[in-house]
Scaffold this motif. Structure first.
Motif, mmCIF file in Angstrom:
data_model
loop_
_atom_site.group_PDB
_atom_site.id
_atom_site.type_symbol
_atom_site.label_atom_id
_atom_site.label_comp_id
_atom_site.label_asym_id
_atom_site.label_seq_id
_atom_site.Cartn_x
_atom_site.Cartn_y
_atom_site.Cartn_z
ATOM 1 N N VAL A 1 4.255 -1.076 3.484
ATOM 2 C CA VAL A 1 3.963 0.323 3.157
ATOM 3 C C VAL A 1 5.024 0.837 2.188
ATOM 4 O O VAL A 1 6.216 0.566 2.357
ATOM 5 N N GLY A 2 4.565 1.544 1.144
ATOM 6 C CA GLY A 2 5.482 2.191 0.212
ATOM 7 C C GLY A 2 5.085 3.652 0.064
ATOM 8 O O GLY A 2 4.093 4.103 0.654
ATOM 9 N N ALA A 3 5.847 4.387 -0.730
ATOM 10 C CA ALA A 3 5.545 5.815 -0.891
ATOM 11 C C ALA A 3 6.136 6.338 -2.183
ATOM 12 O O ALA A 3 7.081 5.758 -2.726
ATOM 13 N N SER A 4 5.562 7.424 -2.667
ATOM 14 C CA SER A 4 6.168 8.128 -3.801
ATOM 15 C C SER A 4 7.314 8.987 -3.275
ATOM 16 O O SER A 4 7.435 9.221 -2.064
ATOM 17 N N VAL B 1 0.865 -1.173 0.000
ATOM 18 C CA VAL B 1 0.000 0.000 0.000
ATOM 19 C C VAL B 1 0.905 1.228 0.000
ATOM 20 O O VAL B 1 1.636 1.460 0.959
ATOM 21 N N SER B 2 0.872 1.987 -1.087
ATOM 22 C CA SER B 2 1.742 3.165 -1.196
ATOM 23 C C SER B 2 0.921 4.449 -1.178
ATOM 24 O O SER B 2 -0.150 4.526 -1.773
ATOM 25 N N LEU C 1 11.335 3.595 2.075
ATOM 26 C CA LEU C 1 10.035 3.129 1.578
ATOM 27 C C LEU C 1 9.716 3.683 0.190
ATOM 28 O O LEU C 1 8.642 3.439 -0.358
ATOM 29 N N GLN C 2 10.642 4.420 -0.393
ATOM 30 C CA GLN C 2 10.356 5.007 -1.719
ATOM 31 C C GLN C 2 10.328 3.947 -2.812
ATOM 32 O O GLN C 2 11.221 3.114 -2.925
ATOM 33 N N VAL C 3 9.282 4.023 -3.612
ATOM 34 C CA VAL C 3 9.133 3.113 -4.753
ATOM 35 C C VAL C 3 9.403 3.914 -6.020
ATOM 36 O O VAL C 3 8.881 5.017 -6.176
ATOM 37 N N GLY C 4 10.216 3.367 -6.930
ATOM 38 C CA GLY C 4 10.422 4.085 -8.190
ATOM 39 C C GLY C 4 11.830 3.993 -8.705
ATOM 40 O O GLY C 4 12.652 3.216 -8.213
#
Ligand SMILES: Cc1cc2nc3c(=O)[nH]c(=O)nc-3n(C[C@H](O)[C@H](O)[C@H](O)COP(=O)(O)OP(=O)(O)OC[C@H]3O[C@@H](n4cnc5c(N)ncnc54)[C@H](O)[C@@H]3O)c2cc1C
Length: 356
Positions: free
Chosen positions: A266-269, A239-240, A282-285
């Motif tokens: 948990v993920g995040a932009s 869940v981001s 937790l950064q996704v990308g």
């Protein structure tokens, strides 16, 4: 998405001209007393070459892990032929520093009795550190971040932050590669299977450990974010949250309970990370983690290309965003257009109720 073909720059091959029994050396990373999830994916990738696999396990618990963790491994769809496990118990290897193990790996690969034609490591900070150094010592061209294997010489890897896929054919006799774990499923363990594998200690002298290092590099410390949630890199559900959450308080109040209800990571932009909503681990990308969970929630995330580079291979993508023409909806399987501040409490409540 388009395909390009590129040839890896041919370099002088350092080893064997002909091989009778080709074998793949795989560096195993461990989490305490277990094989790491990423290494289970790397073993799956290695199995696609359809040749014997030699696993290398290093560190304080190497012997215990070698004896207990491999014998029940199975791969339903393909051939997993782990023929040998080489281990060395030495606390110097608890943190796999390239400077400490490069010479050991080079000697192992150059030893013709091992017949090693491929050396695979995870596309982790450890593998990305080790493979280039060993490749330089052996004078071969490494192939990084493999997402598929066509044959023993031909590999698929993303380029331009995942916006193009290159098919790379190597003319080297030895292939050194990092494997992107999100592209290969993890091999699993089945107690009814009992593989017979040769387990051998790999003798290593202290001089081998320091000879490439001159004691200039030592492990100082690591600071790991502790979380009750599953690890972002290997979680099946993620869940981001993005800038749309507006504050850290909202992020904690709305994203964490939904992740808990779904037993998700948990993920995040990057925008959420830069705004201090969550830690940057937790950064996704593109400049964060590249993941491919079974289910990915993008909440209050617009779907910038750099974010998509980290999650577009997720099996099912759910987007929640108040603007229906945001790019995230172009790749989402399910979209919920609306105000996340209204949707999330209701969604979390309903999912929690279903689990009771
Ligand atoms: C070199 C480089 C590398 C980068 N690497 C990464 C990376 O690794 N990962 C990454 O994520 N980004 C990365 N970025 C940044 C990227 O370009 C975007 O700026 C970032 O992804 C935007 O994050 P966001 O979607 O959370 O924010 P925004 O683009 O601001 O989107 C916020 C979204 O929230 C929605 N929203 C607002 N309020 C609500 C509400 N109440 N209810 C529902 N929806 C709402 C809006 O409609 C909007 O779509 C990189 C950029 C560069 C230049």
């Amino acid at each position: 998405m388009f395909k390009v073909s590129a040839r890896a720059f041919p370099r002088r091959s350092p080893i064997f001209s002909s091989k009778c029994f080709a074998s793949t050396l795989t560096l195993i990373e461990t989490n305490g007393s277990k094989i790491s999830p990423a290494s289970l994916s790397t073993l799956n990738a290695a199995s696609k070459l359809n040749q014997p696999i030699t696993c290398l396990v290093l560190g304080s618990d190497a012997k215990k892990i070698s004896e207990s963790e491999f014998k029940n491994l199975e791969l339903s769809s393909s051939n997993l032929k782990i023929s040998k496990i080489l281990y060395n118990e030495n606390s110097n290897f608890d943190h796999l520093l390239a400077e400490n193990i490069s010479n050991i790996l080079t000697n192992l690969i150059n030893d013709s009795k091992n017949d090693i034609t491929h050396f695979f490591a995870n596309s982790s900070s450890i593998g990305k550190n080790i493979i280039p150094r060993v490749a330089a010592l052996l004078d071969v061209q490494p192939i990084s971040d493999i997402i598929n294997i066509k044959d023993s010489k031909t590999f698929i890897r993303p380029i331009y932050a995942g916006n193009a896929i290159a098919t790379v054919e190597s003319s080297d006799k030895l292939i050194l590669s990092t494997i992107r774990s999100s592209a290969f499923s993890q091999i699993s363990s089945d107690s009814s299977i009992n593989n017979s594998i040769v387990i051998e200690e790999l003798p290593i002298n202290d001089s081998d450990i320091t000879s490439n290092n001159d004691n200039k590099i030592t492990w100082v410390s690591e600071s790991l974010t502790k979380s009750e949630r599953p690890d972002l890199s290997s979680a099946k559900v993620v869940v981001s949250g993005g800038r749309g959450l507006k504050s850290k308080e909202n992020f904690d109040k709305l994203i964490d309970p939904l992740a808990k209800a779904l037993n998700a990571a948990v993920g995040a932009s990057r925008a959420a990370v830069d705004a201090g909503f969550v830690d940057n681990s937790l950064q996704v990308g593109q400049t964060g983690k590249v993941i491919a969970p079974d289910l990915y929630f993008a909440i209050g995330i617009s779907g910038a290309i750099q974010h998509l580079a980290g999650m577009k291979d997720s099996k099912t993508i759910v987007a929640i965003n108040k603007l229906e023409d945001e790019p995230i909806y172009k790749i989402a399987d399910y979209g919920l257009v609306g105000d996340l501040f209204e949707i999330l409490p209701e969604l979390t409540e309903k999912i929690s109720a279903l689990k009771k």
